[in-house]
Design an enzyme around this catalytic site. Structure first.
Site, PDB file in Angstrom:
ATOM      1  N   HIS A   1     -10.283  -5.239  -3.320  1.00  0.00           N
ATOM      2  CA  HIS A   1      -8.955  -5.417  -2.767  1.00  0.00           C
ATOM      3  C   HIS A   1      -9.215  -5.945  -1.402  1.00  0.00           C
ATOM      4  O   HIS A   1     -10.100  -5.388  -0.531  1.00  0.00           O
ATOM      5  CB  HIS A   1      -8.014  -4.146  -2.904  1.00  0.00           C
ATOM      6  CG  HIS A   1      -8.833  -2.856  -2.449  1.00  0.00           C
ATOM      7  ND1 HIS A   1      -9.617  -2.165  -3.073  1.00  0.00           N
ATOM      8  CD2 HIS A   1      -8.417  -2.187  -1.259  1.00  0.00           C
ATOM      9  CE1 HIS A   1      -9.989  -0.865  -2.271  1.00  0.00           C
ATOM     10  NE2 HIS A   1      -9.326  -1.087  -1.154  1.00  0.00           N
TER      11      HIS A   1
ATOM     12  N   HIS B   1      -6.955  -5.739   2.174  1.00  0.00           N
ATOM     13  CA  HIS B   1      -5.810  -5.253   3.149  1.00  0.00           C
ATOM     14  C   HIS B   1      -5.231  -6.248   3.922  1.00  0.00           C
ATOM     15  O   HIS B   1      -5.973  -6.756   4.628  1.00  0.00           O
ATOM     16  CB  HIS B   1      -6.123  -3.964   3.640  1.00  0.00           C
ATOM     17  CG  HIS B   1      -6.681  -2.834   3.119  1.00  0.00           C
ATOM     18  ND1 HIS B   1      -6.108  -1.616   2.863  1.00  0.00           N
ATOM     19  CD2 HIS B   1      -7.850  -2.601   2.451  1.00  0.00           C
ATOM     20  CE1 HIS B   1      -6.724  -0.832   2.309  1.00  0.00           C
ATOM     21  NE2 HIS B   1      -7.943  -1.171   2.130  1.00  0.00           N
TER      22      HIS B   1
ATOM     23  N   ASP C   1       0.733  -1.162   0.076  1.00  0.00           N
ATOM     24  CA  ASP C   1       0.009  -0.020  -0.037  1.00  0.00           C
ATOM     25  C   ASP C   1       0.964   1.216   0.087  1.00  0.00           C
ATOM     26  O   ASP C   1       1.806   1.398   0.596  1.00  0.00           O
ATOM     27  CB  ASP C   1      -1.011  -0.037   1.333  1.00  0.00           C
ATOM     28  CG  ASP C   1      -1.936   1.024   1.184  1.00  0.00           C
ATOM     29  OD1 ASP C   1      -3.124   0.394   0.990  1.00  0.00           O
ATOM     30  OD2 ASP C   1      -1.676   2.338   0.996  1.00  0.00           O
TER      31      ASP C   1
HETATM   32  P1  5GP Z   1      -9.873   1.630   0.474  1.00  0.00           P
HETATM   33  O1  5GP Z   1     -10.070   2.435   1.286  1.00  0.00           O
HETATM   34  O2  5GP Z   1     -10.478   1.654  -1.093  1.00  0.00           O
HETATM   35  O3  5GP Z   1     -10.096   0.156   1.028  1.00  0.00           O
HETATM   36  O4  5GP Z   1      -8.110   1.330   0.446  1.00  0.00           O
HETATM   37  C1  5GP Z   1      -7.538   1.925  -0.844  1.00  0.00           C
HETATM   38  C2  5GP Z   1      -6.136   1.692  -0.571  1.00  0.00           C
HETATM   39  O5  5GP Z   1      -5.132   1.930  -1.706  1.00  0.00           O
HETATM   40  C3  5GP Z   1      -5.482   2.732   0.429  1.00  0.00           C
HETATM   41  O6  5GP Z   1      -4.989   2.165   1.594  1.00  0.00           O
HETATM   42  C4  5GP Z   1      -4.532   3.419  -0.367  1.00  0.00           C
HETATM   43  O7  5GP Z   1      -3.472   3.904   0.387  1.00  0.00           O
HETATM   44  C5  5GP Z   1      -4.210   2.683  -1.591  1.00  0.00           C
HETATM   45  N1  5GP Z   1      -3.725   3.241  -2.853  1.00  0.00           N
HETATM   46  C6  5GP Z   1      -4.497   4.211  -3.388  1.00  0.00           C
HETATM   47  N2  5GP Z   1      -3.693   4.572  -4.334  1.00  0.00           N
HETATM   48  C7  5GP Z   1      -2.816   3.890  -4.505  1.00  0.00           C
HETATM   49  C8  5GP Z   1      -1.550   3.519  -5.537  1.00  0.00           C
HETATM   50  O8  5GP Z   1      -1.532   4.321  -6.515  1.00  0.00           O
HETATM   51  N3  5GP Z   1      -0.690   2.617  -5.154  1.00  0.00           N
HETATM   52  C9  5GP Z   1      -0.714   1.931  -4.072  1.00  0.00           C
HETATM   53  N4  5GP Z   1       0.197   1.002  -3.830  1.00  0.00           N
HETATM   54  N5  5GP Z   1      -1.716   2.061  -3.137  1.00  0.00           N
HETATM   55  C10 5GP Z   1      -2.550   2.786  -3.373  1.00  0.00           C
END
Ligand code: 5GP
Length: 138
Positions: free
Chosen positions: A99, A101, A30
């Site tokens: 996704h 985590h 992340d």
């Molecule tokens: P969500 O809130 O959608 O469950 O989490 C999305 C995650 O994707 C976040 O923890 C954020 O830091 C990560 N993220 C967003 N954009 C990118 C990116 O361009 N590269 C990577 N490696 N992680 C990303």
């Protein structure tokens, strides 16, 4: 055409720190980790929410998720961790591509904080609700 940042990463149009890849699954660090080793595991299939994912893609994720968890734990020394999987903006999903985590939890408190306000299950409602969900699965 890639329409989320994760689709761009899958297509090789955006960079990532990749830790695992096969024909159906990609895992990478992340970019804004909430603890050391915070890793994302995604299907290559472009589904937004978990329930929209095909059985084949679901199985592919399920087959490698524990293995990637083991690797994260061994690499970081963490023992405890959370799996977080958000679906929909109101449920904190920011990237509209399924996704998972993997978030190591450390003794210093870093990792996932959970706001959890349980209420006792109502017996009458529970019976009807369980019956209803079971019927939807039939
Ligand atoms: P969500 O809130 O959608 O469950 O989490 C999305 C995650 O994707 C976040 O923890 C954020 O830091 C990560 N993220 C967003 N954009 C990118 C990116 O361009 N590269 C990577 N490696 N992680 C990303």
């Amino acid at each position: 055409m890639a329409d989320t940042i994760f689709a761009k990463i899958i297509a090789g149009e955006a960079p990532c720190h990749r830790v695992f890849e096969d024909d159906q699954v990609l895992a990478f660090l992340d970019i804004f980790p909430i603890s050391r080793g915070h890793t994302l595991v995604i299907p290559k299939e472009p589904a937004v929410r978990l329930h929209e994912l095909s059985d084949a893609s679901s199985a592919a994720i399920g087959a490698v998720l524990p293995r990637i968890c083991r690797a994260v734990l061994r690499a970081t020394g963490a023992v405890d961790y959370n799996i977080l999987q958000n679906n929909g903006a109101a449920a904190h999903q920011a990237v509209m591509h399924v996704h998972f985590h993997i978030i190591p939890k450390y003794a210093d408190g870093s990792g996932l904080g959970v706001g959890w306000k349980p209420a006792k299950l109502d017996g009458d409602e529970a019976a009807a609700l369980a019956t209803s969900i079971a019927a939807m699965l039939a």
